[in-house]
Design a protein around this motif. Structure first.
Motif, short mmCIF file in Angstrom:
data_model
loop_
_atom_site.label_atom_id
_atom_site.label_comp_id
_atom_site.label_asym_id
_atom_site.label_seq_id
_atom_site.Cartn_x
_atom_site.Cartn_y
_atom_site.Cartn_z
N VAL A 279 30.04 13.85 35.15
CA VAL A 279 29.90 13.36 34.09
C VAL A 279 28.50 13.45 33.38
O VAL A 279 28.27 12.90 32.47
N ASN A 280 27.69 14.14 34.05
CA ASN A 280 26.51 14.81 33.42
C ASN A 280 26.31 15.91 32.66
O ASN A 280 25.64 16.29 31.80
N ALA A 281 27.56 16.80 32.91
CA ALA A 281 27.35 18.13 32.21
C ALA A 281 28.24 18.17 30.96
O ALA A 281 28.84 16.94 30.89
N GLY B 289 12.33 17.20 12.26
CA GLY B 289 12.51 17.75 13.32
C GLY B 289 13.74 18.46 13.56
O GLY B 289 14.53 18.77 12.64
N THR B 290 14.10 18.70 14.86
CA THR B 290 15.26 19.23 15.36
C THR B 290 16.52 18.41 15.05
O THR B 290 16.38 17.18 15.87
N TYR B 291 17.57 19.05 14.57
CA TYR B 291 18.79 18.23 14.85
C TYR B 291 19.61 18.88 15.80
O TYR B 291 20.06 20.04 15.95
N ASP B 292 19.67 18.25 16.93
CA ASP B 292 20.12 18.63 18.22
C ASP B 292 21.66 18.24 18.43
O ASP B 292 22.03 17.28 18.85
N PHE B 293 22.39 19.18 17.73
CA PHE B 293 23.94 18.90 17.87
C PHE B 293 24.53 18.94 19.30
O PHE B 293 25.20 18.08 19.81
N GLU C 113 26.94 16.46 23.94
CA GLU C 113 26.71 16.11 25.51
C GLU C 113 26.64 14.56 25.70
O GLU C 113 27.33 14.08 26.46
N THR C 114 26.06 14.01 24.69
CA THR C 114 26.01 12.40 25.06
C THR C 114 27.47 11.68 24.76
O THR C 114 27.99 11.00 25.42
N LEU C 115 28.15 12.27 23.49
CA LEU C 115 29.68 11.98 23.19
C LEU C 115 30.39 12.18 24.38
O LEU C 115 31.41 11.42 24.62
N ARG D 128 19.04 13.15 16.81
CA ARG D 128 19.14 13.17 18.16
C ARG D 128 19.93 11.92 18.56
O ARG D 128 19.81 10.73 18.21
N PRO D 129 20.40 11.91 20.04
CA PRO D 129 21.16 11.06 20.49
C PRO D 129 20.35 9.90 21.03
O PRO D 129 20.13 9.66 22.25
N ILE D 130 19.67 9.00 20.38
CA ILE D 130 18.68 7.80 20.87
C ILE D 130 19.54 6.75 21.13
O ILE D 130 20.48 6.39 20.53
#
Length: 251
Positions: free
Chosen positions: A14-16, A57-61, A66-68, A201-203
């Motif tokens: 579930v973390n990968a 800054g960075t758009y971390d697609f 990964e979060t979704l 980012r996924p905050i």
């Protein structure tokens, strides 16, 4: 009678970044699953999944995907080509959603999430899809131009999240123009001070309410193996959690 215990290893972490993330609809459609489409912002269009903005800054697609992927859902997130026509891409989303419904997926289990240009595309798709039970989550996309885009009429269940330090604000005017086409409308603001970059980012500020709303709006029909139970084990070094179905066989 003798009891034998058989462990069926589902072998996913579930973390990968899980196998539930696709850039197109999978060939096999599970009518009991939830489907979430994520449409990224304009800056990601092209070849680079982690572009840099001089201010935000960075758009971390990849990190957002990964979060979704931790959602109990199948994630569809296409990396759009540069200068993709938003109306054409919205039609593609429309066809994909209609295909899911034809395959028996309940409309309430289909959600479209979009940020900025992706939110604009999501709004257009909403006006194309003639089913008022679909869920649409718009992140910082209700610009003044969308508010005056008379051919974009929102339909379905609408949830809007915007950042108070951003120039992009409420979706209320867009919803008002849509009238009774909107089945339900909820909206919240977040205040991170990060302007438009709050969604780069996924905050927790936007991910948590997004997850909660999707859980409320969908009707997950879980499938379980008879005479089985779910077991979670943590690998001691990496701390990853693995899920197993433990099946009891009676002989």
């Amino acid at each position: 009678m003798k009891l034998a215990i058989l462990l069926i290893f589902t072998l996913y972490s579930v973390n990968a970044l899980a196998s539930n993330v696709f850039d197109e609809l999978p060939a096999s459609i599970n009518s009991n699953a939830r489907y979430v489409f994520y449409s990224h912002g304009f800056i990601v269009e092209g070849d680079n999944p982690t572009p840099q903005h001089p201010t935000w800054g960075t758009y971390d697609f990849p990190a957002i995907l990964e979060t979704l992927s931790e959602l109990d859902a199948i994630i569809i997130a296409e990396h759009r080509a540069k200068n993709t026509d938003p109306f054409e891409h919205a039609k593609k989303l429309q066809h994909q959603v209609e295909h899911l419904i034809e395959k028996g997926v309940p409309a309430t289990n289909i959600s479209l999430v979009g940020f900025s240009r992706g939110g604009f595309i999501t709004a257009i798709a909403s006006s194309y899809i003639t089913n008022n039970d679909i869920n649409y989550l718009i992140l910082a996309a209700c610009t003044s131009s969308l508010a005056t885009q008379s051919d974009v009429i929102l339909q379905g269940n609408i949830y809007s999240i915007y950042e108070t330090s951003d120039t992009v604000g409420s979706c209320e005017k867009v919803v008002q123009r849509s009238g009774d086409k909107v089945t339900s409308f909820e909206e919240i603001s977040i205040s991170t001070g990060l302007e438009h970059g709050a969604f780069y980012r996924p905050i927790k500020a936007w991910v948590e309410p997004l997850n909660n709303w999707l859980e409320q709006k969908s009707e997950k029909v879980a499938y379980s193996i008879p005479r089985s139970e779910l077991v979670e084990l943590q690998e001691p070094i990496s701390k990853r959690i693995y899920r197993f179905e433990k099946l009891w066989l009676i002989r």
